[in-house]
Design an enzyme around this catalytic site. Structure first.
Site, PDB file in Angstrom:
ATOM      1  N   SER A 126      32.270  10.071   7.170  1.00 22.76           N
ATOM      2  CA  SER A 126      32.143   9.862   8.845  1.00 22.76           C
ATOM      3  C   SER A 126      31.815  11.136   9.618  1.00 22.76           C
ATOM      4  O   SER A 126      32.161  11.242  10.818  1.00 22.76           O
ATOM      5  CB  SER A 126      33.654   9.398   9.208  1.00 22.76           C
ATOM      6  OG  SER A 126      33.894   8.103   8.962  1.00 22.76           O
ATOM      7  N   GLY A 156      28.842  11.983   2.503  1.00 27.56           N
ATOM      8  CA  GLY A 156      29.942  11.036   2.305  1.00 27.56           C
ATOM      9  C   GLY A 156      29.696   9.701   3.295  1.00 27.56           C
ATOM     10  O   GLY A 156      29.113   9.655   4.048  1.00 27.56           O
ATOM     11  N   HIS A 157      30.778   8.623   2.836  1.00 23.10           N
ATOM     12  CA  HIS A 157      30.689   7.472   3.422  1.00 23.10           C
ATOM     13  C   HIS A 157      30.652   7.427   4.817  1.00 23.10           C
ATOM     14  O   HIS A 157      31.499   8.301   5.268  1.00 23.10           O
ATOM     15  CB  HIS A 157      31.728   6.427   2.790  1.00 23.10           C
ATOM     16  CG  HIS A 157      33.158   7.165   3.073  1.00 23.10           C
ATOM     17  ND1 HIS A 157      34.054   6.613   3.878  1.00 23.10           N
ATOM     18  CD2 HIS A 157      33.866   7.934   2.365  1.00 23.10           C
ATOM     19  CE1 HIS A 157      34.964   7.173   3.940  1.00 23.10           C
ATOM     20  NE2 HIS A 157      34.988   8.013   2.830  1.00 23.10           N
ATOM     21  N   GLY A 158      29.966   6.461   5.600  1.00 22.34           N
ATOM     22  CA  GLY A 158      29.986   6.421   6.945  1.00 22.34           C
ATOM     23  C   GLY A 158      29.591   7.694   7.819  1.00 22.34           C
ATOM     24  O   GLY A 158      29.758   7.585   9.113  1.00 22.34           O
ATOM     25  N   ARG A 215      27.630   4.721   0.490  1.00 18.65           N
ATOM     26  CA  ARG A 215      27.700   3.604   1.247  1.00 18.65           C
ATOM     27  C   ARG A 215      28.980   3.533   2.235  1.00 18.65           C
ATOM     28  O   ARG A 215      29.805   4.569   1.773  1.00 18.65           O
ATOM     29  CB  ARG A 215      27.735   2.336   0.572  1.00 18.65           C
ATOM     30  CG  ARG A 215      28.830   2.013  -0.377  1.00 18.65           C
ATOM     31  CD  ARG A 215      28.647   0.877  -1.341  1.00 18.65           C
ATOM     32  NE  ARG A 215      27.873  -0.412  -0.789  1.00 18.65           N
ATOM     33  CZ  ARG A 215      26.550  -0.584  -0.872  1.00 18.65           C
ATOM     34  NH1 ARG A 215      25.674  -0.239  -1.389  1.00 18.65           N
ATOM     35  NH2 ARG A 215      26.243  -1.702  -0.004  1.00 18.65           N
TER      36      ARG A 215
END
Length: 175
Positions: A133, A113-115, A92
Site C-alpha cells: 500500500s 508490494g501488494h496494493g 497483486r
C-alpha cells in the site's frame, strides 16, 4: 481467455495466465510471468524472470498463532511504456489493485508490494522494496536498496539515495 495485442513477442517459457489483458508491442523475455487478470498497456517489456501479479504477502494470525493466507484477488496493472527488469516482482493486491504508471522503469530484483501505486516516469533502481500500500509519486528516483515502509506516501520528484530507509511520508521534491 487471455488477450494479447498485435506485434507481441513471447520468448521461451513465458507464461500468461487466464484473463490477462496485454496491449500492443509487448516483449516478454524467457521466464517472464503475467498472472491471472492482470492488465498491461502498450510497449511493455518484461525481462527474464519478471513476475507481474504474484500474490501479495498477506497473512493473518488465527487464534492459535498460525499464519493464514489472505486471498490476493486484485490485479496488477502496468500502464504503457513500462519496463520491468530481471527477477523483479509487482504483487497483486488483496483489495483494489497494484498500479505502475506510464513510463516507469523497474530495475532488477525490485519488489513492489501488494496494493502499491508507482507514478509516471519513476525509476525504482536495483533491490528497491516497497511494502504494501505504498504510494510513490511521478518522476521519483529510488536508488539501489531503498526500502519504503508500508502505507507511506512519497510525493512527486522525491529522490532517495542508495540504501536509504523511508519509514514515513516524504513531501514532493524531498531528497
Amino acid at each position: 481467455e487471455a488477450e494479447i495485442g498485435d506485434d507481441c513477442v513471447l520468448l521461451p517459457h513465458v507464461v500468461i495466465y487466464r484473463g490477462a489483458r496485454i496491449g500492443r508491442h509487448f516483449f516478454a523475455h524467457a521466464h517472464a510471468v503475467v498472472r491471472e487478470y492482470c492488465h498491461l498497456g502498450d510497449n511493455v517489456v518484461l525481462q527474464n524472470g519478471a513476475v507481474i501479479g504474484s500474490d501479495g504477502f498477506g497473512f493473518a494470525q488465527d487464534g492459535e498463532g498460525r499464519w493464514r493466507k489472505i486471498v490476493q484477488s486484485g490485479p496488477a496493472v502496468l500502464e504503457d511504456e513500462v519496463e520491468v527488469q530481471a527477477n523483479a516482482c509487482v504483487d497483486r493486491a488483496s483489495v483494489g489493485e497494484s498500479r505502475i504508471g506510464r513510463g516507469a522503469k523497474i530495475d532488477n530484483l525490485v519488489q513492489v508490494g501488494h496494493g502499491s501505486a508507482v507514478g509516471e516516469n519513476t525509476l525504482l533502481c536495483a533491490q528497491v522494496g516497497l511494502a504494501g500500500s505504498t504510494r510513490v509519486g511521478a518522476k521519483v528516483i529510488l536508488a539501489g536498496q531503498v526500502g519504503v515502509a508500508g502505507h507511506c506516501r512519497l510525493g512527486d520528484g522525491v529522490i532517495a539515495t542508495a540504501q536509504s530507509g523511508i519509514p514515513n511520508d516524504a513531501a514532493a521534491g524531498a531528497v
